[in-house]
Design a protein around this motif. Structure first.
Motif: not given
Lengths: 234, 234
Positions: A100, A126-127, A130, B100, B124-126
Motif C-alpha cells: 500500500d 492489500v498490505t 493481512t 479483509d 486478503p483484501g484492502v
C-alpha cells in the motif's frame, strides 16, 4: 493543464492480489515510475510487469542503500523532478508501490514533494500484514483487540513494551534482525504463539514456526504474534 | 470429496478496490455466504452484488445485535451448519467479507468452526485502514514508526496509554463512541493531528477535521492520528 499523480498499491506480490482499479490504471498508464533499491530489480515493477504497456515511459528512481538521510533525500529529489517534468506537460504519472502506498512505503517521499503542486490520487492496496495472516491461516485481530505494527529495527526495550501492551502484534521488516527478535520472544515466553512468514503470496513463500525461520531472514518477512485470544472463538 | 471454504476480502466498499482474485472467485461461485447484522442489508454482499451469479445459492447468516456472547455464537453455529451441508456435498463455498477476512471481521468465527474439517483459503483484501489513509491523503507510517490499531469501544484509560505509546494510531469502529474519543483527543492535545473518515471509498464518503465529525458517527468510520512525524518527509 497539469497531469495527475497516482500512487498505486500493488499488494503483497501475487499479481492477482492487485485491485481492479490498480489493474485498470496501470494498463492505461503512459508514464510509470517506481523506486529501485541500490540498482536491484524493482519488486513493485515485477508485480505489474505483465500489464505495463510496452511503449510506456518508465522512470526509475534509484534509492541508495544507506541509513543516512541526505543521499536518499537527494534521490527522491531527482525522482520528483523527473515526475514533475511529465506532470507539467499534462501527462499523468503512475507510481508503482508494493503493498500500500501509505503503509511503510517510499511513495510518501515523492508525495510530500509533489502533492502541493499537482492533483493526486492514492489507490490503496492489500498490505503484507493481512496477506501474511491469510497464508498463516491466523486471524489477526477481533472485536476489541488492539493490533500493533512494529518495525523490526526497533530496539529490544521498546519492542518488548509494545508487545507487552498489545493483543496481537506484527513485526515487519524482520531481515537481519531475526536472531535478536527470536531471542526476545523466547524470553517473553511467546514463541508458541508466533509464526514466521516470508514473501507471502509469492511462489517462494515460507510459513514456519519461528524456531525454524532462516537467519538472517529475507527482507520481505514478518513475525505474527497472536497473544490475545478472542473468547468468542471458543 | 469435500468442497473448499473461501474467505474472501472485498475491500473497503468501492467495488473497484476488490482484488482480481476476489473478482474471479466470486464470479465463478455457485454458493455464496455472508453475514447480515440484525436483518440489515449485508455490506459485503452490496460490494459484490454485480458479480454474484443470478442462480448462485446464497446463505445469509443473520447475527443478532447484542454484546452477549451466546446469541451470536448460536448464529455462527447455524451459519457453519448451513455451509457444512454444501461443503460435504463437494461444493465450494465463498464467504464474502468486507475489508479483509482476518482483520476485525466475523469470518474468523466461521473459520474456527470449519477449518479443522474442510480445506480452506483466505483471500486478503484492502482494509479500511489504508483506504482511509488514501482518501485523507495522509501517510500512515514510515520507516521505524509504530502503528497501533485501536477499537473505538476501548476504555479511556487504555486508549490514552495506547495512543501515548505509538507513532501513528487508527481508531476503528468509532460510531457512538465519537464524543468520548473526541474529548479524550482534545485533552491529549492531539486534535490538530487527527482526521475523521467515514465510509472511505464509497460515494457517501466523508473526510473531516475531528471537530466537525457527526456525533454519533456512522458505524463504518475511523479516526486517524498521525502524531509521529517522519523527519525524512521534511
Amino acid at each position: 493543464m497539469n497531469g495527475k499523480l497516482y500512487g498505486i498499491g500493488l499488494g503483497p506480490g501475487d499479481p492477482e492480489l492487485m485491485t481492479l482499479k490498480a489493474h485498470r490504471l496501470i494498463k492505461a498508464a503512459r508514464v510509470v515510475a517506481y523506486p529501485t533499491l541500490a540498482g536491484a530489480e524493482s519488486f513493485a515493477r515485477s508485480i505489474a510487469e505483465n500489464i505495463i504497456a510496452p511503449d510506456a515511459v518508465e522512470i526509475k528512481i534509484d534509492i541508495p542503500m544507506t541509513v543516512a538521510r541526505e543521499p536518499a533525500q537527494a534521490a527522491y529529489d531527482i525522482g520528483a523532478a523527473a515526475i514533475t517534468e511529465h506532470l507539467s506537460q499534462g501527462q499523468d504519472v503512475v507510481v508503482l508501490c508494493e503493498g500500500d502506498p501509505f503503509f511503510y512505503g517510499s511513495f510518501m517521499y515523492l508525495f510530500s514533494r509533489l502533492s502541493d503542486r499537482f492533483e493526486s490520487e492514492i489507490v490503496p492496496g492489500v498490505t503484507s500484514v493481512t496477506a501474511c495472516a491469510a497464508v498463516a491461516k491466523t486471524p489477526l485481530s477481533a472485536r476489541n483487540e488492539v493490533l500493533t505494527i512494529i518495525p523490526g529495527p526497533l530496539g529490544d526495550t521498546e519492542m518488548r513494551s509494545r508487545i507487552d501492551a498489545t493483543g496481537s502484534a506484527v513485526i515487519m521488516k524482520v531481515g537481519r534482525h531475526l536472531g535478536r527478535i527470536r531471542a526476545l520472544l523466547d524470553d517473553m515466553g511467546l514463541s508458541a504463539r508466533t509464526t514466521f512468514i516470508a514473501r507471502a503470496s509469492l511462489p517462494s513463500q515460507q510459513v514456519l514456526p519461528l524456531g525454524r525461520a532462516p537467519d538472517p531472514a529475507p527482507y520481505f518477512s514478518m513475525i505474527l504474534i497472536t497473544k490475545g485470544q478472542d473468547p468468542w472463538l471458543n
